[in-house]
Design a protein around this motif. Sequence first.
Motif, short mmCIF file in Angstrom:
data_model
loop_
_atom_site.label_atom_id
_atom_site.label_comp_id
_atom_site.label_asym_id
_atom_site.label_seq_id
_atom_site.Cartn_x
_atom_site.Cartn_y
_atom_site.Cartn_z
N ARG A 79 -134.78 5.44 47.81
CA ARG A 79 -133.72 4.42 47.90
C ARG A 79 -132.98 4.64 49.23
O ARG A 79 -132.29 5.63 49.40
N GLU B 81 -127.04 -0.29 62.67
CA GLU B 81 -127.26 0.33 61.36
C GLU B 81 -127.50 1.82 61.49
O GLU B 81 -128.03 2.29 62.49
N ARG C 177 -129.41 4.42 58.68
CA ARG C 177 -130.11 4.44 57.39
C ARG C 177 -130.39 5.87 56.97
O ARG C 177 -130.71 6.72 57.81
N TRP D 165 -126.29 1.44 56.19
CA TRP D 165 -124.90 1.41 56.63
C TRP D 165 -124.83 0.56 57.88
O TRP D 165 -125.66 0.72 58.79
N GLU E 280 -130.72 7.86 49.74
CA GLU E 280 -129.58 7.99 48.84
C GLU E 280 -129.30 9.44 48.44
O GLU E 280 -128.16 9.82 48.20
N GLU F 237 -123.94 -1.46 53.36
CA GLU F 237 -124.31 -2.87 53.25
C GLU F 237 -125.22 -3.15 52.07
O GLU F 237 -125.07 -4.14 51.37
N ARG F 238 -126.20 -2.27 51.86
CA ARG F 238 -127.14 -2.45 50.76
C ARG F 238 -127.94 -1.18 50.57
O ARG F 238 -127.94 -0.29 51.40
N ILE F 239 -128.67 -1.13 49.45
CA ILE F 239 -129.62 -0.06 49.17
C ILE F 239 -130.96 -0.71 48.94
O ILE F 239 -131.09 -1.64 48.14
N VAL F 240 -131.97 -0.25 49.67
CA VAL F 240 -133.31 -0.82 49.62
C VAL F 240 -134.22 0.13 48.86
O VAL F 240 -134.32 1.31 49.21
#
Length: 85
Positions: A70, A33, A35, A74, A38, A55-58
């Motif tokens: 946020r 990953e 990170r 990746w 945003e 993959e997602r946004i946390v």
Amino acid sequence: WVCVDHVRRGHATRAAGALTRLWRDERSEARIEIRCDEANAASAAIPMKLGYDLERIVDGEPEARAETGRTMVWALRRDAGGGRG
């Protein structure tokens, strides 16, 4: 992190690329990953250039004034052509 006096010269992209190649050639983990917040478009461009998928946004709390809190996650997976075995 790259010192502000040296940003936008490709240093972080080259470093992340070298670590990605090391993972492909020498490691056995199924995925890795990158990170970044945003709001950090320059950092987000690095995994995009290297073929990572968002993959997602946390959602979380910002740790600096310029952050949204946020975190973009990746990922690169071996089963998606990311490397050996």
